[in-house]
Design a protein around this motif. Structure first.
Motif, PDB file in Angstrom:
ATOM      1  N   ASP A 188       0.837  -1.202   0.000  1.00  0.00           N
ATOM      2  CA  ASP A 188       0.000   0.000   0.000  1.00  0.00           C
ATOM      3  C   ASP A 188       0.875   1.257   0.000  1.00  0.00           C
ATOM      4  O   ASP A 188       2.111   1.163  -0.008  1.00  0.00           O
ATOM      5  CB  ASP A 188      -0.955   0.007   1.207  1.00  0.00           C
ATOM      6  CG  ASP A 188      -0.220  -0.172   2.534  1.00  0.00           C
ATOM      7  OD1 ASP A 188       0.989   0.107   2.590  1.00  0.00           O
ATOM      8  OD2 ASP A 188      -0.866  -0.600   3.507  1.00  0.00           O
ATOM      9  N   GLU A 189       0.207   2.402   0.025  1.00  0.00           N
ATOM     10  CA  GLU A 189       0.926   3.679  -0.041  1.00  0.00           C
ATOM     11  C   GLU A 189       1.947   3.808   1.090  1.00  0.00           C
ATOM     12  O   GLU A 189       3.061   4.290   0.885  1.00  0.00           O
ATOM     13  CB  GLU A 189      -0.085   4.833   0.018  1.00  0.00           C
ATOM     14  CG  GLU A 189       0.576   6.190   0.050  1.00  0.00           C
ATOM     15  CD  GLU A 189      -0.402   7.351  -0.053  1.00  0.00           C
ATOM     16  OE1 GLU A 189      -1.631   7.108  -0.119  1.00  0.00           O
ATOM     17  OE2 GLU A 189       0.071   8.502  -0.065  1.00  0.00           O
ATOM     18  N   GLN A 190       1.552   3.362   2.280  1.00  0.00           N
ATOM     19  CA  GLN A 190       2.456   3.481   3.431  1.00  0.00           C
ATOM     20  C   GLN A 190       3.745   2.667   3.212  1.00  0.00           C
ATOM     21  O   GLN A 190       4.837   3.100   3.563  1.00  0.00           O
ATOM     22  CB  GLN A 190       1.739   3.023   4.701  1.00  0.00           C
ATOM     23  CG  GLN A 190       2.428   3.539   5.955  1.00  0.00           C
ATOM     24  CD  GLN A 190       2.020   2.761   7.208  1.00  0.00           C
ATOM     25  OE1 GLN A 190       1.112   1.928   7.182  1.00  0.00           O
ATOM     26  NE2 GLN A 190       2.703   3.027   8.301  1.00  0.00           N
TER      27      GLN A 190
ATOM     28  N   LEU B 177       1.440   6.582 -15.019  1.00  0.00           N
ATOM     29  CA  LEU B 177       0.776   7.606 -14.226  1.00  0.00           C
ATOM     30  C   LEU B 177       0.071   6.941 -13.035  1.00  0.00           C
ATOM     31  O   LEU B 177      -0.616   5.938 -13.211  1.00  0.00           O
ATOM     32  CB  LEU B 177      -0.264   8.306 -15.118  1.00  0.00           C
ATOM     33  CG  LEU B 177      -0.534   9.784 -14.847  1.00  0.00           C
ATOM     34  CD1 LEU B 177       0.718  10.598 -15.151  1.00  0.00           C
ATOM     35  CD2 LEU B 177      -1.700  10.252 -15.695  1.00  0.00           C
ATOM     36  N   GLY B 178       0.297   7.443 -11.835  1.00  0.00           N
ATOM     37  CA  GLY B 178      -0.342   6.898 -10.654  1.00  0.00           C
ATOM     38  C   GLY B 178       0.346   5.672 -10.078  1.00  0.00           C
ATOM     39  O   GLY B 178      -0.151   5.057  -9.132  1.00  0.00           O
ATOM     40  N   ALA B 179       1.473   5.303 -10.641  1.00  0.00           N
ATOM     41  CA  ALA B 179       2.182   4.112 -10.147  1.00  0.00           C
ATOM     42  C   ALA B 179       2.746   4.349  -8.745  1.00  0.00           C
ATOM     43  O   ALA B 179       2.796   3.426  -7.918  1.00  0.00           O
ATOM     44  CB  ALA B 179       3.301   3.728 -11.111  1.00  0.00           C
ATOM     45  N   GLY B 180       3.194   5.566  -8.481  1.00  0.00           N
ATOM     46  CA  GLY B 180       3.724   5.866  -7.147  1.00  0.00           C
ATOM     47  C   GLY B 180       5.097   6.526  -7.151  1.00  0.00           C
ATOM     48  O   GLY B 180       5.786   6.526  -6.125  1.00  0.00           O
ATOM     49  N   LYS B 181       5.476   7.132  -8.261  1.00  0.00           N
ATOM     50  CA  LYS B 181       6.789   7.785  -8.358  1.00  0.00           C
ATOM     51  C   LYS B 181       6.880   8.963  -7.371  1.00  0.00           C
ATOM     52  O   LYS B 181       7.879   9.124  -6.665  1.00  0.00           O
ATOM     53  CB  LYS B 181       7.038   8.279  -9.799  1.00  0.00           C
ATOM     54  CG  LYS B 181       6.955   7.172 -10.853  1.00  0.00           C
ATOM     55  CD  LYS B 181       7.170   7.685 -12.267  1.00  0.00           C
ATOM     56  CE  LYS B 181       6.079   8.595 -12.806  1.00  0.00           C
ATOM     57  NZ  LYS B 181       4.758   7.944 -12.935  1.00  0.00           N
ATOM     58  N   THR B 182       5.816   9.765  -7.344  1.00  0.00           N
ATOM     59  CA  THR B 182       5.816  10.920  -6.440  1.00  0.00           C
ATOM     60  C   THR B 182       5.686  10.464  -4.984  1.00  0.00           C
ATOM     61  O   THR B 182       6.321  11.030  -4.088  1.00  0.00           O
ATOM     62  CB  THR B 182       4.683  11.895  -6.824  1.00  0.00           C
ATOM     63  OG1 THR B 182       4.920  12.351  -8.162  1.00  0.00           O
ATOM     64  CG2 THR B 182       4.632  13.099  -5.893  1.00  0.00           C
ATOM     65  N   THR B 183       4.892   9.429  -4.754  1.00  0.00           N
ATOM     66  CA  THR B 183       4.747   8.896  -3.399  1.00  0.00           C
ATOM     67  C   THR B 183       6.084   8.409  -2.856  1.00  0.00           C
ATOM     68  O   THR B 183       6.461   8.703  -1.718  1.00  0.00           O
ATOM     69  CB  THR B 183       3.722   7.734  -3.390  1.00  0.00           C
ATOM     70  OG1 THR B 183       2.484   8.209  -3.933  1.00  0.00           O
ATOM     71  CG2 THR B 183       3.497   7.194  -1.993  1.00  0.00           C
ATOM     72  N   LEU B 184       6.831   7.691  -3.675  1.00  0.00           N
ATOM     73  CA  LEU B 184       8.155   7.212  -3.257  1.00  0.00           C
ATOM     74  C   LEU B 184       9.093   8.397  -2.994  1.00  0.00           C
ATOM     75  O   LEU B 184       9.826   8.409  -2.005  1.00  0.00           O
ATOM     76  CB  LEU B 184       8.751   6.294  -4.326  1.00  0.00           C
ATOM     77  CG  LEU B 184      10.118   5.716  -3.952  1.00  0.00           C
ATOM     78  CD1 LEU B 184       9.972   4.628  -2.883  1.00  0.00           C
ATOM     79  CD2 LEU B 184      10.838   5.153  -5.173  1.00  0.00           C
TER      80      LEU B 184
HETATM   81  P1  ADP Z   1       2.997   8.973  -9.998  1.00  0.00           P
HETATM   82  O1  ADP Z   1       3.890  10.044  -9.476  1.00  0.00           O
HETATM   83  O2  ADP Z   1       3.732   7.723 -10.389  1.00  0.00           O
HETATM   84  O3  ADP Z   1       2.099   9.437 -11.114  1.00  0.00           O
HETATM   85  P2  ADP Z   1       1.641   9.201  -7.451  1.00  0.00           P
HETATM   86  O4  ADP Z   1       2.657   8.870  -6.433  1.00  0.00           O
HETATM   87  O5  ADP Z   1       1.307  10.630  -7.681  1.00  0.00           O
HETATM   88  O6  ADP Z   1       2.034   8.494  -8.823  1.00  0.00           O
HETATM   89  O7  ADP Z   1       0.297   8.465  -7.115  1.00  0.00           O
HETATM   90  C1  ADP Z   1       0.288   7.136  -6.710  1.00  0.00           C
HETATM   91  C2  ADP Z   1      -1.083   6.750  -6.234  1.00  0.00           C
HETATM   92  O8  ADP Z   1      -1.058   5.387  -5.902  1.00  0.00           O
HETATM   93  C3  ADP Z   1      -1.489   7.484  -4.968  1.00  0.00           C
HETATM   94  O9  ADP Z   1      -2.889   7.641  -5.002  1.00  0.00           O
HETATM   95  C4  ADP Z   1      -1.083   6.543  -3.851  1.00  0.00           C
HETATM   96  O10 ADP Z   1      -1.941   6.604  -2.751  1.00  0.00           O
HETATM   97  C5  ADP Z   1      -1.197   5.205  -4.508  1.00  0.00           C
HETATM   98  N1  ADP Z   1      -0.134   4.284  -4.085  1.00  0.00           N
HETATM   99  C6  ADP Z   1       1.186   4.539  -3.917  1.00  0.00           C
HETATM  100  N2  ADP Z   1       1.849   3.443  -3.554  1.00  0.00           N
HETATM  101  C7  ADP Z   1       0.943   2.468  -3.510  1.00  0.00           C
HETATM  102  C8  ADP Z   1       1.052   1.090  -3.215  1.00  0.00           C
HETATM  103  N3  ADP Z   1       2.209   0.515  -2.871  1.00  0.00           N
HETATM  104  N4  ADP Z   1      -0.055   0.373  -3.274  1.00  0.00           N
HETATM  105  C9  ADP Z   1      -1.210   0.949  -3.631  1.00  0.00           C
HETATM  106  N5  ADP Z   1      -1.383   2.254  -3.924  1.00  0.00           N
HETATM  107  C10 ADP Z   1      -0.296   3.007  -3.863  1.00  0.00           C
END
Ligand code: ADP
Ligand code: MG
Length: 157
Positions: free
Chosen positions: A10-12, A42-49
Protein backbone atom coordinates in the motif's frame (compact mmCIF):
# COMPACT_ATOMS: atom_id res chain seq x y z
CA UNK A 1 24.25 -4.59 -12.79
CA UNK A 2 22.40 -5.59 -9.64
CA UNK A 3 18.64 -5.88 -9.35
CA UNK A 4 16.32 -5.80 -6.37
CA UNK A 5 12.59 -6.50 -6.18
CA UNK A 6 10.04 -5.71 -3.50
CA UNK A 7 6.27 -5.92 -3.24
CA UNK A 8 4.69 -2.76 -1.82
CA UNK A 9 1.23 -3.54 -0.49
CA UNK A 10 0.00 0.00 0.00
CA UNK A 11 0.93 3.68 -0.04
CA UNK A 12 2.46 3.48 3.43
CA UNK A 13 4.76 0.66 2.32
CA UNK A 14 5.92 2.82 -0.59
CA UNK A 15 6.69 5.73 1.76
CA UNK A 16 8.52 3.47 4.20
CA UNK A 17 10.61 1.99 1.41
CA UNK A 18 11.53 5.52 0.31
CA UNK A 19 12.60 6.38 3.87
CA UNK A 20 14.86 3.33 4.07
CA UNK A 21 16.35 4.04 0.67
CA UNK A 22 17.23 7.67 1.37
CA UNK A 23 18.85 6.70 4.66
CA UNK A 24 21.17 4.37 2.78
CA UNK A 25 21.95 7.05 0.18
CA UNK A 26 22.62 9.50 3.01
CA UNK A 27 25.35 7.22 4.36
CA UNK A 28 27.48 6.91 1.24
CA UNK A 29 29.85 9.41 -0.36
CA UNK A 30 27.76 11.43 -2.81
CA UNK A 31 30.29 14.20 -3.33
CA UNK A 32 29.71 13.67 -7.06
CA UNK A 33 25.93 13.56 -6.61
CA UNK A 34 23.43 10.71 -6.81
CA UNK A 35 20.85 10.35 -9.56
CA UNK A 36 17.67 8.24 -9.59
CA UNK A 37 15.37 7.79 -12.58
CA UNK A 38 11.80 6.90 -11.56
CA UNK A 39 9.86 4.98 -14.17
CA UNK A 40 6.24 3.87 -14.06
CA UNK A 41 2.80 4.67 -15.42
CA UNK A 42 0.78 7.61 -14.23
CA UNK A 43 -0.34 6.90 -10.65
CA UNK A 44 2.18 4.11 -10.15
CA UNK A 45 3.72 5.87 -7.15
CA UNK A 46 6.79 7.78 -8.36
CA UNK A 47 5.82 10.92 -6.44
CA UNK A 48 4.75 8.90 -3.40
CA UNK A 49 8.15 7.21 -3.26
CA UNK A 50 9.86 10.59 -3.69
CA UNK A 51 7.81 11.99 -0.81
CA UNK A 52 8.95 9.09 1.40
CA UNK A 53 12.55 9.82 0.46
CA UNK A 54 12.34 13.58 1.00
CA UNK A 55 10.53 13.27 4.34
CA UNK A 56 12.84 10.40 5.28
CA UNK A 57 15.76 12.81 5.07
CA UNK A 58 13.99 15.04 7.57
CA UNK A 59 11.82 17.40 5.53
CA UNK A 60 8.82 18.24 7.71
CA UNK A 61 6.48 20.00 5.30
CA UNK A 62 4.54 18.99 2.23
CA UNK A 63 6.09 17.47 -0.83
CA UNK A 64 4.25 18.75 -3.84
CA UNK A 65 4.41 17.19 -7.25
CA UNK A 66 6.72 19.21 -9.53
CA UNK A 67 4.34 18.62 -12.45
CA UNK A 68 4.00 22.31 -13.26
CA UNK A 69 7.27 23.67 -11.89
CA UNK A 70 9.42 20.83 -13.39
CA UNK A 71 11.58 20.82 -10.26
CA UNK A 72 11.10 21.27 -6.50
CA UNK A 73 14.11 21.56 -4.25
CA UNK A 74 14.76 20.64 -0.62
CA UNK A 75 17.88 21.47 1.37
CA UNK A 76 18.17 19.22 4.39
CA UNK A 77 21.09 18.08 6.50
CA UNK A 78 23.80 19.28 4.09
CA UNK A 79 22.09 17.48 1.22
CA UNK A 80 20.19 18.91 -1.71
CA UNK A 81 17.28 16.97 -3.11
CA UNK A 82 16.07 18.03 -6.54
CA UNK A 83 12.77 16.37 -7.40
CA UNK A 84 11.97 16.62 -11.11
CA UNK A 85 8.85 15.76 -13.06
CA UNK A 86 9.65 16.26 -16.72
CA UNK A 87 6.27 15.10 -18.05
CA UNK A 88 5.52 18.61 -19.34
CA UNK A 89 8.95 19.27 -20.76
CA UNK A 90 8.56 20.03 -24.46
CA UNK A 91 12.20 20.01 -25.48
CA UNK A 92 15.24 18.61 -23.63
CA UNK A 93 16.99 21.90 -24.48
CA UNK A 94 14.78 23.65 -21.91
CA UNK A 95 16.85 21.85 -19.29
CA UNK A 96 19.93 23.75 -20.45
CA UNK A 97 18.04 27.03 -19.96
CA UNK A 98 17.11 25.89 -16.44
CA UNK A 99 20.81 25.49 -15.71
CA UNK A 100 20.51 21.73 -15.28
CA UNK A 101 24.29 21.34 -14.72
CA UNK A 102 23.95 23.11 -11.37
CA UNK A 103 21.59 20.42 -10.10
CA UNK A 104 24.05 17.57 -10.58
CA UNK A 105 26.46 18.76 -7.94
CA UNK A 106 28.19 17.89 -4.66
CA UNK A 107 25.84 16.27 -2.14
CA UNK A 108 22.87 16.51 -4.48
CA UNK A 109 20.29 13.79 -4.93
CA UNK A 110 18.27 14.10 -8.13
CA UNK A 111 14.98 12.19 -8.24
CA UNK A 112 13.69 12.34 -11.80
CA UNK A 113 10.19 11.36 -12.97
CA UNK A 114 9.80 11.06 -16.76
CA UNK A 115 13.55 11.20 -17.30
CA UNK A 116 13.11 9.99 -20.89
CA UNK A 117 11.91 13.53 -21.71
CA UNK A 118 15.38 14.80 -20.91
CA UNK A 119 17.27 12.23 -22.89
CA UNK A 120 20.69 13.36 -24.05
CA UNK A 121 20.91 16.16 -21.50
CA UNK A 122 20.42 14.53 -18.10
CA UNK A 123 23.26 12.77 -16.30
CA UNK A 124 22.95 9.02 -16.39
CA UNK A 125 21.45 7.54 -13.21
CA UNK A 126 23.03 5.57 -10.40
CA UNK A 127 19.73 3.75 -9.96
CA UNK A 128 16.78 2.99 -12.20
CA UNK A 129 13.59 2.50 -10.21
CA UNK A 130 10.60 0.93 -11.94
CA UNK A 131 7.23 0.86 -10.21
CA UNK A 132 4.42 -1.21 -11.67
CA UNK A 133 0.82 -1.93 -10.80
CA UNK A 134 0.00 -5.23 -9.11
CA UNK A 135 -3.78 -5.05 -8.80
CA UNK A 136 -4.29 -2.47 -6.04
CA UNK A 137 -0.71 -2.84 -4.78
CA UNK A 138 2.60 -2.14 -6.48
CA UNK A 139 5.87 -3.88 -7.31
CA UNK A 140 9.13 -2.00 -7.25
CA UNK A 141 12.32 -2.93 -9.09
CA UNK A 142 15.69 -1.28 -8.53
CA UNK A 143 18.43 -1.69 -11.13
CA UNK A 144 21.89 -0.35 -10.43
CA UNK A 145 23.67 1.60 -13.11
CA UNK A 146 26.86 2.56 -11.22
CA UNK A 147 29.08 1.33 -8.40
CA UNK A 148 27.22 3.65 -6.02
CA UNK A 149 23.90 2.23 -7.14
CA UNK A 150 25.18 -1.30 -6.55
CA UNK A 151 26.45 -0.29 -3.12
CA UNK A 152 22.95 0.87 -2.21
CA UNK A 153 21.17 -2.23 -3.51
CA UNK A 154 23.62 -4.52 -1.71
CA UNK A 155 22.60 -2.95 1.60
CA UNK A 156 18.88 -3.52 1.14
CA UNK A 157 17.49 -6.42 3.20
P1 ADP B 1 3.00 8.97 -10.00
O1 ADP B 1 3.89 10.04 -9.48
O2 ADP B 1 3.73 7.72 -10.39
O3 ADP B 1 2.10 9.44 -11.11
P2 ADP B 1 1.64 9.20 -7.45
O4 ADP B 1 2.66 8.87 -6.43
O5 ADP B 1 1.31 10.63 -7.68
O6 ADP B 1 2.03 8.49 -8.82
O7 ADP B 1 0.30 8.47 -7.12
C1 ADP B 1 0.29 7.14 -6.71
C2 ADP B 1 -1.08 6.75 -6.23
O8 ADP B 1 -1.06 5.39 -5.90
C3 ADP B 1 -1.49 7.48 -4.97
O9 ADP B 1 -2.89 7.64 -5.00
C4 ADP B 1 -1.08 6.54 -3.85
O10 ADP B 1 -1.94 6.60 -2.75
C5 ADP B 1 -1.20 5.20 -4.51
N1 ADP B 1 -0.13 4.28 -4.08
C6 ADP B 1 1.19 4.54 -3.92
N2 ADP B 1 1.85 3.44 -3.55
C7 ADP B 1 0.94 2.47 -3.51
C8 ADP B 1 1.05 1.09 -3.22
N3 ADP B 1 2.21 0.52 -2.87
N4 ADP B 1 -0.05 0.37 -3.27
C9 ADP B 1 -1.21 0.95 -3.63
N5 ADP B 1 -1.38 2.25 -3.92
C10 ADP B 1 -0.30 3.01 -3.86
MG1 MG C 1 4.32 11.99 -10.16
Amino acid sequence: QTTYYQHLKDEQATCLFGEKLIKLINQIDISHGFVVYLNGDLGAGKTTLSRGMIQGLGHQGNVKSPTYTLVEEYHIANKHIYHFDLYRLNDPEELEFMGIRDYFTTNSICLIEWAEKGEGILNSPDLFINISYDNTARNIELVSNSLLGTEIINQLP
